[in-house]
Scaffold this motif. Structure first.
Motif, PDB file in Angstrom:
ATOM      1  N   ASN A 485       6.391   7.423  -2.943  1.00 42.06           N
ATOM      2  CA  ASN A 485       6.925   8.731  -3.314  1.00 42.06           C
ATOM      3  C   ASN A 485       6.263   9.226  -4.598  1.00 42.06           C
ATOM      4  O   ASN A 485       6.023   8.465  -5.529  1.00 42.06           O
ATOM      5  CB  ASN A 485       8.445   8.670  -3.522  1.00 42.06           C
ATOM      6  N   GLU A 594       8.364  14.388   7.010  1.00 44.91           N
ATOM      7  CA  GLU A 594       9.594  13.637   7.272  1.00 44.91           C
ATOM      8  C   GLU A 594      10.411  14.286   8.395  1.00 44.91           C
ATOM      9  O   GLU A 594      11.575  14.672   8.215  1.00 44.91           O
ATOM     10  CB  GLU A 594      10.442  13.530   5.997  1.00 44.91           C
ATOM     11  N   HIS A 623       8.255   7.840   6.847  1.00 42.68           N
ATOM     12  CA  HIS A 623       8.485   6.439   6.471  1.00 42.68           C
ATOM     13  C   HIS A 623       9.025   5.636   7.654  1.00 42.68           C
ATOM     14  O   HIS A 623       9.405   4.480   7.503  1.00 42.68           O
ATOM     15  CB  HIS A 623       9.477   6.370   5.300  1.00 42.68           C
TER      16      HIS A 623
END
Length: 663
Positions: A485, A594, A623
């Motif tokens: 991140n 995402e 992720h």
């Protein structure tokens, strides 16, 4: 027609000699327009001067270079026209001519060499032994030809902004369509602020404003500034034509050119600008005449009853009283002295007030147009370089007059002193946007310089996020961007889609490439105060509500859910709405940040299957290892200010790489 004289490459060379920065779109547009032979005829000069010249000037051509190019093109077309005419003699059969009227072949004895014997004419219908009725509906044919002629005229005519002129004719349809005669005594209580959001303006293929916002508070005086060619005059013309959604109860007048000359005295021309006053005066005269006639009593041959006659007389008296009241409200009795004062302030001597408008030169007619606008007091007055034709005393008078202007003013001017005296706010047009500054031009200049210093200081203090990136994407790419991140993954996606531009280097995108971005914070992309159907209709108009609901249904937003306010939907449902919106954009590349957040397992599987069927490119920041493994065949690693293609075999080896670094 162009192809017979110049090749496209030759035309491009000529245009770029005049406008070095002209892009291919302008070349193609000019070539396509000039190549249409129907656009030319006896008015080739009008086509060059009215279409080619403005486009070249808008694209940034210098006046001298534009003049030379237009003269050269005009010479080429005149030469071509002469050559064409020389090859069209009386015996030429290759040129079709439009008949003035329909021809009935059987009744035309002049068409046959044997149709006349001596002085007797032969009826071909009689010779044929039967009479044939024409199958042509001449009335419909005439209508069709009139439509074609009108279409040709509109096609070849230069675009005129009728609302930008202060026309004398009250019945001009184009003018009245955008500026109808308003009873401005009835609009005084209405809100007259102008607020326009998220609009675009283009001219001749050039983008002037993109997603711009314009707010003009009633009673404020705005100076519009920016470098030459940025599109300030285009913005004024667009407003005057009401191509932007300005409320119809707000009257607009735009002064950008001189008024047409006529035999009307200058003072009367100014008085006629107030069309509502003129209408009331005509009504007063008509009603007075009726009143005098009715006072004589009911005529003997009048078939109305006494009650009907008296009722109509009472109505005429009431209407006349209403007209008198409105004339008093607008202070009609003071109109002539006010018009005379405006003319005198703009430099017209008292003995010139009765001179016909045609007797004045272009510069003085420009002053007349300005005088008409000031006298008319529109709710929104648009002025384009009003001081250009004025001497210093007239400029001083205009400054003082506009200081007490009661309505909204938007003025384009490069006269700093004028803007310092008149403007209460400055609009700065640049980079396809509008910036607002309170105060006059001097305050704007000071504030702008301070903003620039702060921006430069902020820029110098920023740590570089990504550096030395060399990557490419193809239509069959399936790429996952991975990394910790804050490493710059979302920044990279913004670079790809054009939301950010690099400080150095080049990002090349095909001109017709369409990206569709699913943001990590996709809720920010939705207007939660609307329903899903309303949001789609607002951003991608042109479909029916049923089509929008069908699109939402394909993404699991079924039944009445699409008609619920977006704010009432769950996180997963909002994600589905965002995905449905991506589908409406028909993209070549999907950029997904995402995308699996808020989705349940079944929805993630459905998204995975959908991406496997998608024919374009896909770039994913995620992720979710399982999702990456199922969708992507290539990894980009974002870390330590760089973005590089991972040389290992997929997400499994990347995990080993991360573990080996002890992260």
């Amino acid at each position: 027609m162009v192809a017979a004289i110049l090749s496209k490459d030759e035309l491009a060379k000529l245009v770029r000699g005049c406008v070095p920065d002209a892009d291919d779109a302008i070349i193609d547009y000019l070539a396509g327009y000039l190549d249409d032979s129907s656009a030319f005829g006896d008015d080739d000069d009008d086509v060059i001067n009215d279409f080619v010249r403005p486009m070249l000037e808008t694209a940034g051509g210098e006046d001298g270079a534009v003049d030379r190019l237009c003269s050269r093109l005009q010479g080429l077309f005149e030469s071509q026209s002469k050559n064409t005419s020389a090859g069209q003699g009386e015996g030429s059969s290759g040129v079709a001519k439009l008949l003035e009227k329909p021809v009935h072949m059987l009744s035309q004895d002049a068409l046959s060499a044997t149709a006349k014997i001596g002085s007797r004419s032969v009826d071909l219908e009689a010779v044929s032994g039967r009479r044939v009725l024409s199958q042509v509906d001449t009335r419909r044919l005439e209508k069709a030809e009139a439509k074609i002629a009108a279409k040709r005229e509109r096609r070849s005519a230069r675009v005129e902004y009728a609302a930008s002129k202060l026309l004398e004719k009250k019945d001009d349809e184009d003018y009245m369509a955008v500026n109808p005669i308003l009873d401005y005594t009835s609009t005084r209580g209405k809100l007259k602020d102008v607020k326009l959001e998220n609009f675009d303006i283009s001219f001749a293929g050039k983008r002037i404003l993109t997603n711009a916002n314009l707010t003009l508070a009633f009673g404020r005086r705005y100076g519009l500034v920016g470098r030459n060619g940025i599109g300030k005059s285009t913005l004024l013309r667009t407003l005057s034509k009401r191509e932007l959604n300005v409320p119809t109860h707000i009257s607009i007048l735009h002064v950008e050119q001189e008024m047409a000359g006529s035999d009307t005295p200058a003072l009367q021309a100014v008085l006629q600008a107030d069309q509502w006053r003129e209408y009331l005066l005509v009504e007063e005269k008509r009603l007075n005449a009726l009143t005098i006639e009715m006072e004589k009593g009911q005529p003997e041959d009048d078939d109305r009853t006494k009650e009907e006659f008296e009722g109509e007389r009472d109505k005429v008296m009431a209407d006349l009283k209403d007209v008198y009241s409105k004339l008093e409200a607008i202070e009609s009795d003071k109109a002539e002295s006010r018009a005379s004062s405006i003319l005198s302030g703009l430099g017209f001597a008292p003995d010139q007030h009765q001179n016909p408008t045609r007797s004045f030169s272009g510069g003085w007619r420009m002053r007349l147009a300005l005088a008409r606008a000031l006298f008319n007091k529109p709710d929104l007055l648009l002025l384009d370089e009003p001081t250009n034709m004025l001497d210093i005393p007239a400029v001083i008078w205009l400054e003082n007059y506009l200081k007490s202007w009661p309505n909204t003013l938007l003025v384009v001017s490069h006269d700093r002193e004028f803007l310092d005296e008149v403007a209460t706010d400055i609009l700065y047009q640049h980079s396809e946007t509008l910036d607002y500054y309170k105060g006059n031009f001097t305050q704007f200049h000071t504030t702008k310089a301070e903003r620039h210093k702060n921006q430069l200081r902020e820029f110098e203090n920023q740590r570089i996020i990504l550096n030395n990136i060399y990557l490419d994407m193809q239509m069959d790419s399936r790429i996952a961007v991975v990394g910790p991140n804050g490493a710059g993954k979302s920044t990279m996606l913004k670079l790809l889609t054009g939301k950010l531009e690099p400080q150095k280097g080049l990002v090349h995108r095909h001109g017709r490439l369409r990206f569709a971005l699913f943001s990590q914070h996709h809720v920010d992309q939705l207007d939660v105060s609307l329903t899903s159907v309303e949001f789609m209709a607002k951003n991608w108009p042109g479909k029916s509500d049923e089509e929008y609901r069908r699109q939402l249904g394909a993404f699991g937003i079924t039944g009445m859910v699409g008609l619920q306010q977006i704010a009432t939907l769950s996180g997963g449902q909002k994600s589905r709405v965002a995905f449905a919106c991506l589908g409406l954009q028909n993209p070549h590349f999907l950029i997904l940040d995402e995308p699996t957040n808020h989705l349940d397992m079944d929805s993630i599987d459905a998204l995975t299957n959908a991406l496997s069927l998608f024919k374009g490119g896909v770039v994913v920041v995620s992720h979710d290892e399982r999702f990456i493994r199922a969708v992507c065949n290539e990894l980009w690693v974002c870390e330590s200010g760089t973005l590089k293609k991972f040389q290992g075999e997929g997400i499994a080896e990347y995990k080993e790489y991360v573990l080996s670094k002890g992260l």
